[in-house]
Motif scaffolding. Structure first.
Motif, PDB file in Angstrom:
ATOM      1  N   ARG A  28       0.800  -1.200   0.202  1.00 24.72           N
ATOM      2  CA  ARG A  28      -0.191  -0.052  -0.085  1.00 24.72           C
ATOM      3  C   ARG A  28       0.876   1.355  -0.095  1.00 24.72           C
ATOM      4  NH1 ARG A  28      -2.288  -0.765   4.323  1.00 24.72           N
ATOM      5  NH2 ARG A  28      -4.206  -1.850   3.813  1.00 24.72           N
ATOM      6  N   ASP A  29       1.911   1.236   0.659  1.00 22.90           N
ATOM      7  CA  ASP A  29       2.696   2.513   0.991  1.00 22.90           C
ATOM      8  C   ASP A  29       3.572   2.586  -0.530  1.00 22.90           C
ATOM      9  OD1 ASP A  29       1.874   2.529   3.290  1.00 22.90           O
ATOM     10  OD2 ASP A  29       3.887   1.709   4.490  1.00 22.90           O
ATOM     11  N   GLU A  30       3.903   1.404  -1.104  1.00 24.93           N
ATOM     12  CA  GLU A  30       4.401   1.525  -2.531  1.00 24.93           C
ATOM     13  C   GLU A  30       3.822   2.213  -3.453  1.00 24.93           C
ATOM     14  OE1 GLU A  30       7.688   0.926  -3.313  1.00 24.93           O
ATOM     15  OE2 GLU A  30       8.492   0.568  -1.457  1.00 24.93           O
ATOM     16  N   GLY A  31       2.225   1.713  -3.474  1.00 24.32           N
ATOM     17  CA  GLY A  31       1.552   2.127  -4.374  1.00 24.32           C
ATOM     18  C   GLY A  31       0.931   3.629  -4.313  1.00 24.32           C
ATOM     19  N   MET A  34      -6.609   1.540  -2.648  1.00 24.82           N
ATOM     20  CA  MET A  34      -7.077   3.021  -2.332  1.00 24.82           C
ATOM     21  C   MET A  34      -7.036   2.891  -0.721  1.00 24.82           C
ATOM     22  SD  MET A  34     -11.229   2.505  -2.544  1.00 24.82           S
ATOM     23  CE  MET A  34     -11.111   2.339  -4.361  1.00 24.82           C
ATOM     24  N   ILE A  35      -7.101   4.212  -0.398  1.00 23.70           N
ATOM     25  CA  ILE A  35      -6.953   4.519   1.115  1.00 23.70           C
ATOM     26  C   ILE A  35      -8.071   5.546   1.420  1.00 23.70           C
ATOM     27  CG2 ILE A  35      -5.761   5.614   2.889  1.00 23.70           C
ATOM     28  CD1 ILE A  35      -3.036   4.847   1.655  1.00 23.70           C
ATOM     29  N   ARG A  36      -8.942   5.083   2.362  1.00 21.92           N
ATOM     30  CA  ARG A  36     -10.172   5.810   2.569  1.00 21.92           C
ATOM     31  C   ARG A  36     -10.076   6.719   3.933  1.00 21.92           C
ATOM     32  NH1 ARG A  36     -14.616   4.702  -0.392  1.00 21.92           N
ATOM     33  NH2 ARG A  36     -14.537   2.588  -1.718  1.00 21.92           N
ATOM     34  N   GLY A  37     -10.628   7.732   3.894  1.00 23.51           N
ATOM     35  CA  GLY A  37     -10.395   8.534   5.210  1.00 23.51           C
ATOM     36  C   GLY A  37     -11.787   8.643   5.941  1.00 23.51           C
ATOM     37  N   ALA A  38     -12.109   9.905   6.424  1.00 25.74           N
ATOM     38  CA  ALA A  38     -13.409  10.046   7.139  1.00 25.74           C
ATOM     39  C   ALA A  38     -14.551  10.032   6.249  1.00 25.74           C
ATOM     40  CB  ALA A  38     -13.353  11.282   7.605  1.00 25.74           C
ATOM     41  N   ARG A  83      -6.377   8.383  -1.273  1.00 24.45           N
ATOM     42  CA  ARG A  83      -5.523   8.125  -2.135  1.00 24.45           C
ATOM     43  C   ARG A  83      -5.960   6.750  -2.930  1.00 24.45           C
ATOM     44  NH1 ARG A  83      -0.322  10.394  -1.948  1.00 24.45           N
ATOM     45  NH2 ARG A  83       0.050  11.627  -0.373  1.00 24.45           N
ATOM     46  N   LYS A  84      -5.505   6.745  -4.158  1.00 22.39           N
ATOM     47  CA  LYS A  84      -5.984   5.541  -4.954  1.00 22.39           C
ATOM     48  C   LYS A  84      -5.000   5.351  -5.969  1.00 22.39           C
ATOM     49  CE  LYS A  84      -9.867   4.337  -7.953  1.00 22.39           C
ATOM     50  NZ  LYS A  84     -11.031   4.556  -8.636  1.00 22.39           N
ATOM     51  N   LEU A  85      -4.800   3.916  -6.251  1.00 21.78           N
ATOM     52  CA  LEU A  85      -3.695   3.526  -6.996  1.00 21.78           C
ATOM     53  C   LEU A  85      -3.816   3.872  -8.743  1.00 21.78           C
ATOM     54  CD1 LEU A  85      -1.183   1.678  -7.310  1.00 21.78           C
ATOM     55  CD2 LEU A  85      -2.480  -0.210  -7.595  1.00 21.78           C
ATOM     56  N   ASP A  86      -3.036   4.225  -9.412  1.00 23.57           N
ATOM     57  CA  ASP A  86      -3.350   4.558 -10.712  1.00 23.57           C
ATOM     58  C   ASP A  86      -4.255   3.403 -11.535  1.00 23.57           C
ATOM     59  OD1 ASP A  86      -3.249   5.761 -13.246  1.00 23.57           O
ATOM     60  OD2 ASP A  86      -1.124   5.330 -13.630  1.00 23.57           O
ATOM     61  N   SER A  87      -5.297   4.106 -12.367  1.00 27.81           N
ATOM     62  CA  SER A  87      -6.173   3.289 -12.933  1.00 27.81           C
ATOM     63  C   SER A  87      -5.389   2.377 -13.896  1.00 27.81           C
ATOM     64  CB  SER A  87      -7.387   3.968 -13.514  1.00 27.81           C
ATOM     65  OG  SER A  87      -6.752   4.861 -14.422  1.00 27.81           O
ATOM     66  N   GLN A  88      -4.519   2.678 -14.514  1.00 30.59           N
ATOM     67  CA  GLN A  88      -3.482   1.897 -15.701  1.00 30.59           C
ATOM     68  C   GLN A  88      -3.001   0.617 -15.019  1.00 30.59           C
ATOM     69  OE1 GLN A  88      -0.996   4.470 -17.541  1.00 30.59           O
ATOM     70  NE2 GLN A  88      -2.446   5.759 -18.652  1.00 30.59           N
ATOM     71  N   CYS A  89      -2.588   0.847 -13.710  1.00 31.08           N
ATOM     72  CA  CYS A  89      -2.068  -0.318 -13.017  1.00 31.08           C
ATOM     73  C   CYS A  89      -3.311  -1.259 -12.635  1.00 31.08           C
ATOM     74  CB  CYS A  89      -1.600   0.244 -11.597  1.00 31.08           C
ATOM     75  SG  CYS A  89      -0.119   1.110 -11.891  1.00 31.08           S
TER      76      CYS A  89
END
Length: 1411
Positions: A1086-1089, A1136-1140, A1146-1152
């Motif tokens: 998750r941190d890498e992406g 992806m990372i969700r907040g409140a 944050r979200k991974l690139d859609s191409q990936c």
């Protein structure tokens, strides 16, 4: 009497109170009922109305004296103020005065009512506030319940005087029973939430009760969830249940006292209505009526118990009168009065028995098994109250059996109430004889609940029941032992609950042994002897229960083995050596914690110490004595047989001593200030004398000496200096060092080092500490040099078995000590070149690892750990990296040389080509290899505060080749551990796997014959019955200890995260501990992406991990796809990372994400094509399950990404020439995946369709639902619009071929599917339409290779509507020459608004015509 009535003087109850008008009688009857017996209660409560006193002074005094003893519950505190009482009366007054009361007739002596003993639950109502008001109008608005009933309003008012209300109701009942009874029944109806009412005629029309209730319930059925007070959460109903019970009880008790209970039809009316209401289908009626009936029965039980007591008194009086009859002729009148009283009591007993039986038979026997658990709990709770109030009647097998039956109820509150009822039963010792049969019948169930119920509260309640049963002597010895085993339970509440039971067993056994001691002619035992007997009994019981617990565990394992078919022996899960001994959470420690404060021998640690210091192996007075010194010592240590300990009891008592010392300090720490210091000082003083003797006594026993070594950390070492006992402190050092140098057990060494750390922490004794620690290091060096015996070429020298054991023990001691103390200087000390340093000797011993001797495995393993710790300690001593001093440079260079030499050996042993290296050596080498690369990892060069760490100049980079070899080592370790787990699997799982892997091409039942033959053959295989050499728990510990450094290296950056796919591939296969470890890799991904913008690495790791994980299913290593699906769900969290508020941060690139899906789709479709060509139907079905894995990865796919993924899937199927049959269950996972893709597509452009739908103005409920946009197989002809789109229209590709009728029939949806869809779409009250297949005039073939499939909706209604729309579109388009659109051009062209509106209007007309 007349003078008393005509007197104008104020009554006693009116002297200090304000006059109130509510509930005041308008007439003064000479036959007013007696009130003298409760006058004290009325005065104290200050909430009852005026009362007349018509009795003479003698009778008043005698009755009042009796009632003062019988009715303490009605008395309120004397200090209660009278202002609240006046306020409460004022509140009641606001409702208006009641109708005038008519005089009551005087009753004869024979029918005088019995004064009933009030129950303990009757308490006076306290006002809410001194000037608080009760808002009845607000309650009417909130609850929608009418407040036209005075009794119901009184119950709702927490400030109302219920005793006055009950008396006023009885007065009204005596004047005119009809309206009064109607008022009471209407009150019950309001309590049910019903606003209907009955009049005076309906209430006594017993034949029409059922019809009337049916009329009432029909109105309530229209409400979905009618509110009624017993279950309402409104604050106004908080005390409703208690007030209702109290009012019913007061009415019944007062009616019995007045005699109205027997002379009126009050009970007949109540029973008729309540019994009928308790069987209603409406829950509010059934629940409320049951509660009212149960409260009536409870009050009647109190009345019946009082009548029973009166009958006993009259019987004794009559017998005494008969005895005096001969001498006293005038006694005939007295005897006749007694006969009349007995006859009257007999009538009342018969009436009460009839009332009790009517409620039990009409309500209880039906409602105790009601569907609602709350009603069942009410019944059982009431039964417990009946046992308490009227045990002479209800403590019978015919009633007790109901409690026994509900012990198996599924509802926790019901079982809890049953346990409480049984507590009330066994608390009455005079009725124990009638409980024998019930106890014997339900004892097994009680023991079962106490040992394994799911609710802790039920377990503790049943344990108290068993304690009461044991108090009556109704438990056998085996049953008592079974209950006592709960002292070792894992739940603290259960252990505390069983402590009282265990204390009773312990005290009973102590008394038996003391009685046996005094019966042998000895003098009376002293307190000292009794205390020692208590210690002996405690140790004896703990040993006995421990053995019983072990036998129980073994028998359970044997039963599980016998239940299997292949005879696999399941190994016992035992704790490894480092988890045994006097551990703070061991079995004995938990028992001591539970029994603390209940068993005297547990808290008396001084007596335990004294008993342990005795020589229990001495024979006593008959031993041979050689001299006077021996005589004195023998007399001092003479142990009486009553407290002589056996070997195993002595070991257990030593654990009890350690646990008691810990518990005593913990209790003192939570007490007053300074108490902990005092207790610690007492413990230290006692141990100063006793601890050396314990070292001498148990120095040869590994298990006991480990417990003894746990005692010094509990002492206050500064007390040695205060008491000037430095020599004793030095002797303690000598004892610890002696045990450290003479034992090789890991447990003993760990405890010894812990004690050494505690000794070194005493700064006031630093001189002694420095001297002793240097002596210990010198002794270790001497042991090491003596073990090698001056050999020069240690790498190739030969050692005998004793020398190898000695070297392994020395290396273990050095390794354990180096784990907590810096020995780097001592390791390199060579005495000016005269002696070999410990570093050189250990390095030479480690060189022998390439020889691969199994006997030297532990020696090499401990040597590697020692060298690794040495490097870590030296790295810790490095100065700042910018320091260029000569000493610092020399230190770095020495560290670099030693580290590189060690790394060379570690790489060779862990991942080298040397095949002779032992497995333990490989694991140790790999762990130290990872630890060193983590320590010198270059990614750690930049510290958080900006300073460069000292290890920067010595940074190491792990080569890619070494990383791949490390990943291969982890893969091999995982496979070995998986094989061990496979051996532990039960026989059923093995046979299921055999059955599933018999034949890969055919799954017909005929093949099961071979599976049975294989099962028989495998059951005879001797290898399966051989237990492994180590316990599973220890194997799991070794496995986790091996993979943990690899995970830390990935987290630190020493190993690339791409190698984490090796671990991820086995997610869900190796247990929950391993799954928890893999979450580290998920976090790194998750941190890498997200933060490092390295999405390619995420794609690589995810695809590799899923391929390898699903490959285990294709290779028949695992049985289903659950592991791969679970892994996919875990990996989806890296996208992806969700907040409140679940907002996407944050979200991974859609191409990936698209690349990930396309790569996996290409791989699985090629596998499916290969399996299809091989005609392997079973493996093809397994391969199609991979689409379930892909579904879990659609978490963050957007609409345009879904279009690309779907296009790639269709193209891959077309290239591999795979046709998808729409009705095949085998392809259901693929259809599910495609359905999700289509739903994502629809969601992306569903807004336009909803607007168009709303523009039609349709108001029908079915048509008003928003429908998603569809991707039609045939596009309708576009309609010219005023503003045509500037986007060029794509060219259509002609149809290549037409499907044959056979293909067409194969692709059509079967009738069963259509009927199922239509059933789901059919609204209530409408007939189900026929099969839509027959209604469609045109059938369009479906070719999945060249067309986009219609999006499958998520429910039946949407699917039906979409199919209808598709059919209607096909009808319109059949008239024109439509062409199929190519995959590349799907979704490019947009429909114009005019065409969409035209199509919607056409669909609406067709659907309305069908309706």
């Amino acid at each position: 009497m007349a003078d008393l009535q005509d007197s104008t003087a104020p009554r006693r109850s009116q002297r200090d109170r304000k006059q109130v008008k509510h509930f005041v009688s308008t007439s003064q009857s000479p036959s007013k009922r007696k009130r003298a017996d409760i006058e004290n209660e009325l005065t104290d409560l200050s909430e009852l109305d005026d009362a007349e006193q018509i009795q003479d002074e003698d009778e008043e005094d005698s009755v009042a004296g009796d009632e003062s003893d019988d009715e303490p519950e009605f008395s309120a505190p004397v200090t209660k103020q009278k202002l609240p009482a006046a306020t409460r009366k004022g509140n009641v007054k606001a409702r208006g005065p009641p109708p005038p009361k008519k005089p009551k007739t005087t009753k004869s002596v024979g029918t005088r009512a019995t004064k009933v003993k009030k129950g303990p639950r009757l308490k006076a109502h306290k006002p809410k506030a001194a000037n608080g008001d009760f808002d009845i109008a607000k309650l009417t608005t909130e609850a929608n319940i009418s407040t036209d009933n005075p009794l119901f309003n009184v119950i709702l008012n927490p400030s109302a005087a219920l005793q006055s209300t009950a008396e006023d109701f009885l007065d009204a009942l005596s004047r005119d029973s009809g309206p009064a009874q109607a008022q009471l029944i209407n009150c019950i109806l309001r309590a049910c939430g019903c606003n209907d009412s009955v009049d005076a005629d309906q209430v006594v029309d017993y034949d029409g009760v059922v019809d009337t209730l049916d009329t009432f319930t029909e109105g309530l059925k229209q409400e979905n969830s009618p509110t009624y007070p017993l279950t309402s959460k409104l604050p106004a109903f908080k005390r409703f249940r208690a007030s209702l019970s109290e009012l019913i009880e007061r009415i019944v008790l007062a009616a019995a006292e007045l005699g109205t209970l027997y002379t009126s039809d009050l009970m007949t009316t109540l029973q008729t209505w309540v019994v009928a209401m308790s069987s209603s289908q409406i829950r509010s009626f059934r629940h409320t009526a049951t509660v009212v009936a149960l409260e009536l029965e409870t009050a009647l039980s109190q009345v019946a118990a009082a009548v029973e007591k009166e009958a006993e008194i009259l019987g004794r009086q009559r017998e005494g009168e008969r005895k005096r009859k001969a001498s006293n002729k005038a006694s005939g009148v007295r005897e006749k009065d007694l006969e009349d009283k007995v006859a009257a009591v007999r009538k009342r007993r018969a009436a009460l028995a009839e009332y009790l039986k009517e409620i039990v038979d009409g309500v209880f026997v039906h409602r105790y098994r009601d569907l609602d658990p709350n009603i069942r709990a009410e019944c059982v709770k009431a039964l417990g109250a009946w046992f308490t109030y009227y045990p002479a009647h209800f403590l019978d097998t015919s009633y007790l059996r109901y409690v026994g039956w509900v012990l198996s109820d599924l509802s926790t509150p019901v079982r809890m109430e049953a346990a409480r009822a049984l507590n009330a039963v066994y608390a009455q010792s005079e009725y124990v004889s009638s409980l024998t049969h019930f106890t014997e019948r339900f004892k097994p169930r009680l023991l079962e609940i106490a040992g394994g119920d799911t609710e802790l509260g039920v377990r503790t309640a049943v344990i108290s029941v068993l304690s009461a049963i044991d108090g009556h002597g109704l438990l056998e010895d085996e049953e008592r032992e079974r209950v006592c085993l709960l002292v070792f339970d894992t739940e603290a509440r259960v252990r505390r609950a069983i402590a009282v039971f265990v204390a009773g067993v312990w005290a009973e056994l102590v008394e038996e042994r003391m009685a046996a001691t005094t019966s042998k002619g000895k003098s009376k035992a002293s307190d000292k002897a009794k205390a020692r007997v208590g210690v002996k009994v405690l140790a004896m019981l703990l040993v006995k229960w421990g053995k019983a617990l072990d036998r129980t565990s073994e028998s359970m394992e044997e039963e599980s083995v016998l239940s299997g078919e292949s005879g696999v022996v399941t190994r016992q899960r035992v704790h490894p050596p480092y988890m045994t001994g006097a551990d703070p959470r061991s079995r004995i420690a938990l028992a001591v914690e539970a029994l603390w404060g209940e068993v005297d021998a547990v808290g008396d640690w001084e007596e335990n110490l004294e008993v342990l210091l005795l020589d229990h192996s001495a024979g006593g007075k008959d031993d041979d004595i050689d001299g006077p010194d021996s005589l004195v010592e023998s007399a001092r240590n003479t142990v009486d047989p009553s407290w002589r300990l056996e070997e195993v009891e002595e070991s257990v008592l030593l654990e009890v001593l350690v646990a008691s010392l810990r518990r005593a300090k913990a209790v003192a720490a939570s007490g007053k200030k300074g108490e902990e210091e005092a207790v610690t000082s007492d413990v230290t003083r006692a141990l100063m004398k006793g601890l050396p003797r314990l070292f001498i006594k148990y120095q040869t026993d590994e298990k006991r000496i480990s417990d003894v070594l746990s005692i010094p950390p509990l002492m206050n070492l500064d007390l040695y200096l205060e008491m000037r006992m430095i020599n004793a402190y030095a002797a303690l050092w000598d004892d610890v060092i002696k045990q450290f140098l003479s034992h090789s057990s890991q447990t003993v060494l760990t405890r010894a080092v812990s004690t050494i750390r505690h000794l070194l922490s005493a700064t006031s004794l630093a001189n002694t500490n420095n001297t002793k620690i240097l002596e210990l290091e010198d002794d270790l060096a001497s042991q090491l040099r003596d073990a090698v015996a001056g050999r020069e070429e240690i790498e190739v020298a030969s050692f005998n078995e004793d020398e190898v054991i000695a070297l392994a023990a020395v290396c273990t001691r050095m390794c354990v000590l180096a784990g907590s103390r810096d020995l780097s200087s001592w390791m390199e000390e060579d005495e000016g070149g005269k002696q070999s340093s410990a570093w050189d000797i250990v390095s030479a011993l480690v060189e022998r690892g390439r020889l691969g001797y199994k006997e030297e495995e532990r020696m090499i393993e401990q040597g590697l750990h020692l060298l690794g710790l040495h490097i870590m300690w030296k790295a810790r001593g490095l100065l700042d990296a910018r320091d260029e001093a000569a000493d610092n440079k020399r230190l770095r260079e020495t560290l670099r040389v030693q580290r590189d030499l060690l790394l060379e050996r570690l790489i060779e042993y862990a991942i080298g080509t040397q095949s002779n290296t032992a497995e333990g050596v490989k694991r140790a080498a790999f762990q130290n290899l990872m630890n060193l690369y983590i320590l010198f990892c270059p990614t750690l060069a930049a510290a958080e505060d900006g300073q460069r760490p000292p290890t920067e100049v010595l940074a190491l980079q792990l080569d890619d080749e070494v990383q791949y070899r490390c990943a291969g080592f982890i893969q091999a370790t995982i496979e070995q551990y998986a094989e061990l787990l496979e051996d532990e699997r039960p026989a059923e799982e093995l046979t299921e796997k055999d059955d599933s892997s018999d034949d890969q091409e055919d799954v017909r039942p005929v093949k099961n014959v071979k599976s049975k033959d294989r099962r028989k053959t495998r059951s005879k295989t001797p290898e399966r019955s051989q237990p492994a050499s180590k316990a599973p728990l220890e194997q799991e510990y070794q496995f986790v200890a091996t993979i943990s450094p690899f995970l830390r290296a990935i987290r630190a950056g020493a190993v690339h995260v791409r190698h984490g796919a090796v671990l991820l591939a086995h997610y869900g296969r190796l247990g929950p501990v391993f799954d928890l470890c893999t979450k580290v890799i998920v976090d790194v991904l998750r941190d890498e992406g997200m933060y490092n913008d390295n999405g390619e690495v995420v794609v690589d790791v995810v695809t590799r991990a899923l391929k390898e994980s699903f490959g285990l299913l294709l290779d028949s290593v695992v049985r289903n796809e659950d592991c791969s699906v679970g892994l996919a769900k875990q990996l989806a969290s890296t996208f992806m990372i969700r907040g409140a508020q679940l907002a996407v941060v944050r979200k991974l690139d859609s191409q990936c994400i698209v690349k990930m899906h396309t790569t996996l789709l290409t791989w699985i479709i090629k596998r499916i094509s290969t399996l299809d060509a091989d005609k392997n139907k079973k493996q093809k079905g397994n391969a199609l399950l991979f689409f379930k894995v892909l579904v879990a990865l659609l978490k963050s796919v957007e609409s345009r990404d879904a279009l690309s993924i779907k296009a790639h899937m269709d193209q891959s199927f077309a290239q591999c020439k795979i046709e998808i049959p729409p009705a095949s269950k085998l392809w259901e996972p693929q259809r599910m995946y495609e359905k999700r893709l289509n739903s994502i597509l629809t969601k992306g452009k569903g807004g336009k369709g909803r607007k168009a739908k709303g523009a039609t103005g349709v108001t029908d409920s079915e048509e008003s639902e928003p429908e998603p946009q569809l991707e039609p197989r045939f596009e309708p002809e576009p309609v010219e619009d005023a503003a045509p789109s500037s986007r060029p229209r794509p060219r259509r590709r002609p149809v290549r071929r037409s499907p044959s009728p056979t293909e067409q029939s194969e692709h059509e949806v079967p009738p069963s599917v259509s009927q199922e869809d239509e059933t789901q779409a059919t609204p209530r009250g409408k007939s189900q339409p026929g099969n839509r297949e027959t209604e469609s005039p045109v059938k369009t073939p479906i070719n999945s290779r060249t067309t986009m499939e219609v999006a499958i909706p998520t429910n039946g209604n949407e699917w039906t509507r979409k199919r209808r729309r598709s059919e209607e579109m096909e009808v319109e388009e059949s008239e024109t020459a439509g062409e199929r659109q190519s995959i590349e051009d799907v979704g490019v062209e947009e429909e114009t608004s005019q065409a969409q509106n035209t199509m919607n209007e056409f669909i609406i007309r067709r659907k309305r015509a069908r309706l």
